[in-house]
Enzyme design. Structure first.
Site, mmCIF file in Angstrom:
data_model
loop_
_atom_site.group_PDB
_atom_site.id
_atom_site.type_symbol
_atom_site.label_atom_id
_atom_site.label_comp_id
_atom_site.label_asym_id
_atom_site.label_seq_id
_atom_site.Cartn_x
_atom_site.Cartn_y
_atom_site.Cartn_z
ATOM 1 N N CYS A 79 0.846 -1.195 0.000
ATOM 2 C CA CYS A 79 0.000 0.000 0.000
ATOM 3 C C CYS A 79 0.886 1.251 0.000
ATOM 4 O O CYS A 79 1.635 1.467 -0.939
ATOM 5 C CB CYS A 79 -0.984 -0.036 1.167
ATOM 6 S SG CYS A 79 -2.347 1.151 0.968
ATOM 7 N N HIS A 184 -3.759 -4.787 -0.180
ATOM 8 C CA HIS A 184 -3.328 -5.345 1.098
ATOM 9 C C HIS A 184 -3.402 -6.874 1.063
ATOM 10 O O HIS A 184 -4.490 -7.441 1.245
ATOM 11 C CB HIS A 184 -4.219 -4.827 2.231
ATOM 12 C CG HIS A 184 -3.979 -3.406 2.600
ATOM 13 N ND1 HIS A 184 -3.035 -3.026 3.522
ATOM 14 C CD2 HIS A 184 -4.551 -2.263 2.146
ATOM 15 C CE1 HIS A 184 -3.034 -1.723 3.648
ATOM 16 N NE2 HIS A 184 -3.942 -1.223 2.814
ATOM 17 N N GLU A 186 -2.523 -8.873 3.349
ATOM 18 C CA GLU A 186 -2.931 -9.344 4.678
ATOM 19 C C GLU A 186 -4.434 -9.217 4.916
ATOM 20 O O GLU A 186 -4.959 -9.745 5.897
ATOM 21 C CB GLU A 186 -2.152 -8.576 5.758
ATOM 22 C CG GLU A 186 -2.601 -7.160 6.038
ATOM 23 C CD GLU A 186 -2.078 -6.127 5.048
ATOM 24 O OE1 GLU A 186 -2.254 -4.924 5.328
ATOM 25 O OE2 GLU A 186 -1.508 -6.505 4.000
#
Length: 208
Positions: A79, A184, A186
């Site tokens: 990001c 992202h 994650e």
């Protein structure tokens, strides 16, 4: 071991938990020696470019990351962390980045239809542009989770994936051992975990 750079900006807990979930040894650190001894490094980032770049400079971690990337150590920016890899950003002014990837960062409002919301938040499919070891375990068209108002431009040589949000926006980049995801991993479920798994398997100096 993967080292996540702790410089006061980023979703460190989610990233650490994601690597732990796939059985990868991980540490969150601001210690240059720990970063040097890690197998690979992740640079996270949430917030404003200017503030994040200043934090890196003030801590001296900017020079550490540039040196380690130059030595061949795998580095992944996520990001805002990806945006910091570029030469400069035009986010509320003009600000200098790490210069590890040629190109700059500009507002998505300049290229997307006016009716689309900013920031771009949500799940979008990836469109692969080039092969990259980072995507070894995912497929063209897999969806990932974005939260951003700015995107990388003038970086065609490094773009490995784009995603459509009213325009084709840079989604992922690679310059040798330096990688970046605008999305992202994650927060991207199994697809994201597979991206992190593939990155963790990249060896130092494996890519020239």
């Amino acid at each position: 071991m993967v080292a996540i750079v702790d410089y006061g900006v980023g979703n460190l807990f989610s990233l650490k938990s994601s690597f732990a979930a796939i059985g990868v040894e991980v540490i969150v650190t601001a210690d240059p020696e720990v970063l040097k001894n890690a197998d690979s490094i992740v640079l996270p980032g949430v917030g404003a470019f200017e503030d994040a770049a200043k934090k890196l400079r003030d801590s001296g971690l900017d020079k550490v990351l540039i040196q380690l990337a130059g030595s061949g150590k795998p580095l992944l920016g996520i990001c805002l962390g990806m945006q910091l890899l570029f030469e400069k950003s035009y986010e509320y002014g003009e600000h200098t980045g790490l210069g590890l990837i040629k190109g700059s960062v500009k507002p998505i409002k300049d290229v997307i239809p006016a009716e689309l919301k900013i920031p771009h938040i949500g799940w979008n499919p990836l469109e692969f542009k080039k092969e990259t070891p980072m995507f070894s375990y995912i497929n063209d068209g897999d969806c990932v989770y974005f939260v951003h108002s700015f995107y990388a431009v003038d970086c065609d040589a490094s773009v490995v994936a784009v995603s459509e949000y009213g325009a084709l926006l840079t989604a992922a980049v690679q310059n040798k051992n330096v990688f970046g995801c605008q999305f992202h991993p994650e927060k991207s479920g199994k697809v994201g975990l597979n991206i992190l798994k593939a990155f963790a398997e990249i060896k130092e100096n494996e890519i020239c």
